[in-house]
Structures are given as structure tokens and as C-alpha cells.
Design a protein around this motif. Structure first.
Motif, PDB file in Angstrom:
ATOM      1  N   ARG A 285       3.301  -5.014   5.233  1.00  0.00           N
ATOM      2  CA  ARG A 285       2.106  -4.482   5.889  1.00  0.00           C
ATOM      3  C   ARG A 285       1.424  -5.604   6.646  1.00  0.00           C
ATOM      4  O   ARG A 285       1.513  -6.773   6.268  1.00  0.00           O
TER       5      ARG A 285
ATOM      6  N   GLN B 179       5.806   3.184  -1.386  1.00  0.00           N
ATOM      7  CA  GLN B 179       5.106   1.907  -1.175  1.00  0.00           C
ATOM      8  C   GLN B 179       5.697   1.197   0.036  1.00  0.00           C
ATOM      9  O   GLN B 179       6.908   1.227   0.256  1.00  0.00           O
TER      10      GLN B 179
ATOM     11  N   LEU C 241       0.837  -1.194   0.000  1.00  0.00           N
ATOM     12  CA  LEU C 241       0.000   0.000   0.000  1.00  0.00           C
ATOM     13  C   LEU C 241       0.876   1.251   0.000  1.00  0.00           C
ATOM     14  O   LEU C 241       2.013   1.229   0.472  1.00  0.00           O
TER      15      LEU C 241
ATOM     16  N   ARG D 260      -2.877   2.981  11.024  1.00  0.00           N
ATOM     17  CA  ARG D 260      -4.295   3.316  10.864  1.00  0.00           C
ATOM     18  C   ARG D 260      -5.121   2.309  11.638  1.00  0.00           C
ATOM     19  O   ARG D 260      -4.635   1.237  12.007  1.00  0.00           O
TER      20      ARG D 260
ATOM     21  N   GLU E 164      -3.776  -1.467  11.726  1.00  0.00           N
ATOM     22  CA  GLU E 164      -3.049  -1.869  10.536  1.00  0.00           C
ATOM     23  C   GLU E 164      -1.797  -1.012  10.428  1.00  0.00           C
ATOM     24  O   GLU E 164      -1.849   0.201  10.649  1.00  0.00           O
TER      25      GLU E 164
ATOM     26  N   ALA F  85      -8.518   0.028  11.311  1.00  0.00           N
ATOM     27  CA  ALA F  85      -9.441  -0.492  10.310  1.00  0.00           C
ATOM     28  C   ALA F  85     -10.810  -0.823  10.898  1.00  0.00           C
ATOM     29  O   ALA F  85     -11.810  -0.779  10.186  1.00  0.00           O
TER      30      ALA F  85
ATOM     31  N   HIS G 283      -0.479   7.170   1.504  1.00  0.00           N
ATOM     32  CA  HIS G 283      -1.743   7.862   1.768  1.00  0.00           C
ATOM     33  C   HIS G 283      -2.783   6.979   2.457  1.00  0.00           C
ATOM     34  O   HIS G 283      -3.785   7.476   2.945  1.00  0.00           O
ATOM     35  N   HIS G 284      -2.533   5.681   2.541  1.00  0.00           N
ATOM     36  CA  HIS G 284      -3.455   4.780   3.231  1.00  0.00           C
ATOM     37  C   HIS G 284      -3.333   4.864   4.755  1.00  0.00           C
ATOM     38  O   HIS G 284      -4.168   4.311   5.468  1.00  0.00           O
ATOM     39  N   TYR G 285      -2.307   5.527   5.240  1.00  0.00           N
ATOM     40  CA  TYR G 285      -2.032   5.565   6.687  1.00  0.00           C
ATOM     41  C   TYR G 285      -2.211   6.974   7.233  1.00  0.00           C
ATOM     42  O   TYR G 285      -1.992   7.957   6.539  1.00  0.00           O
ATOM     43  N   ARG G 286      -2.607   7.054   8.516  1.00  0.00           N
ATOM     44  CA  ARG G 286      -2.947   8.335   9.145  1.00  0.00           C
ATOM     45  C   ARG G 286      -1.802   8.950   9.959  1.00  0.00           C
ATOM     46  O   ARG G 286      -1.801  10.134  10.216  1.00  0.00           O
TER      47      ARG G 286
END
Length: 149
Positions: A118, A114, A12, A92, A104, A94, A15-18
């Protein structure tokens, strides 16, 4: 009946993580094959999640009445990492249940777009003494995990 194989998990992007935490690799993290050993990734997961919770007032590891116990964990590996590389753990949430949270984590070479690996783990939050699940997540924990969704 036709059975199709499940899709292979893919790396991933950031941008998928906060939230991101920098983590330094150590000499002892490498295995005999010259890359970070798989068990180290799980310690990075613990470090990323628990440090975030402690720093944001959601977890008191010494005196809190509620503690999180890991009941499930998994990791997928996409690219090797090795000492002395710097890594970053993306974090993040989920899923939030009554007494559980699925965290996650993406492990990135510093600056990479990338993830190199993960995975996830599930904490069930329990009473420190009885080890029974709590009726609901404590308010402070609930507020903090919402920031990671």
C-alpha cells in the motif's frame, strides 16, 4: 527522554478502498528474485489513479489546461506478488487541498482480503503551460475525487 519507534505500517483490508481496478502482471515485471520489482508498484499507482480520472472525465491528458504533477510518493510492501498473478489496485482519496490531492492505493493479489502493498502519492494540479499550481481544483476533478473519499 523516551523515544518510541513509530508503528510499522500494516496491510489494509479491501473495505478501506472505494474503487478497484484489475491489473495483469507481465513477464517483465518480475525481477531476478522471482517477484514483481518495486518500481512496478509505482506504475500501478499511476495506472489506477490516472485511468480512473480519465474514465470519469476529470483529466484530459492531451488537451486539458490542468495537469497533475506527482510531488510525493511512498510504498510499503507486505507480501510478494509475481507473474502470472492477477492483481487489483484499490483506490481512495485521503486528502483534498486547494490544488492538491493525496491518493492512496492498495495492491492486492486478485481476490485477497489484505493488500500485498500500500502506498500513496500526492498530485499538485498545475496549469499545463506555466506549471504553477491552480487556484482551485477544476469542478470536474473536485466531483470525481469526492467519490473516492
Amino acid at each position: 527522554m523516551s523515544m518510541t519507534a513509530p508503528a510499522r505500517p500494516q496491510p489494509l483490508a479491501r473495505h478501506h478502498y472505494r474503487f478497484f481496478r484489475s491489473i495483469g502482471t507481465r513477464w517483465m515485471d518480475n525481477d531476478v528474485y522471482g517477484h514483481v520489482n518495486n518500481v512496478v508498484y509505482y506504475s500501478w499507482f499511476d495506472t489506477a489513479v490516472n485511468a480512473y480520472l480519465i474514465e470519469h472525465g476529470a483529466l484530459d491528458i492531451h488537451a486539458g489546461r490542468v495537469i497533475g504533477l506527482v510531488v510525493e510518493t511512498q510504498c510499503y510492501y507486505f507480501a510478494p506478488l509475481a507473474f502470472p498473478q492477477a492483481v487489483e489496485a484499490g483506490l481512495r482519496v485521503a486528502h483534498v487541498g486547494r490544488s492538491s490531492v493525496r491518493y492512496e492505493v492498495g495492491i492486492f493479489a486478485a481476490g485477497a482480503e489484505q493488500c500485498a502493498a500500500r502506498g500513496h502519492f500526492v498530485h499538485v494540479y498545475v496549469d499545463r503551460d506555466s506549471r504553477r499550481p491552480v487556484a482551485a481544483l477544476p469542478d470536474a476533478l473536485q466531483r470525481v475525487v469526492e467519490t473516492l473519499q
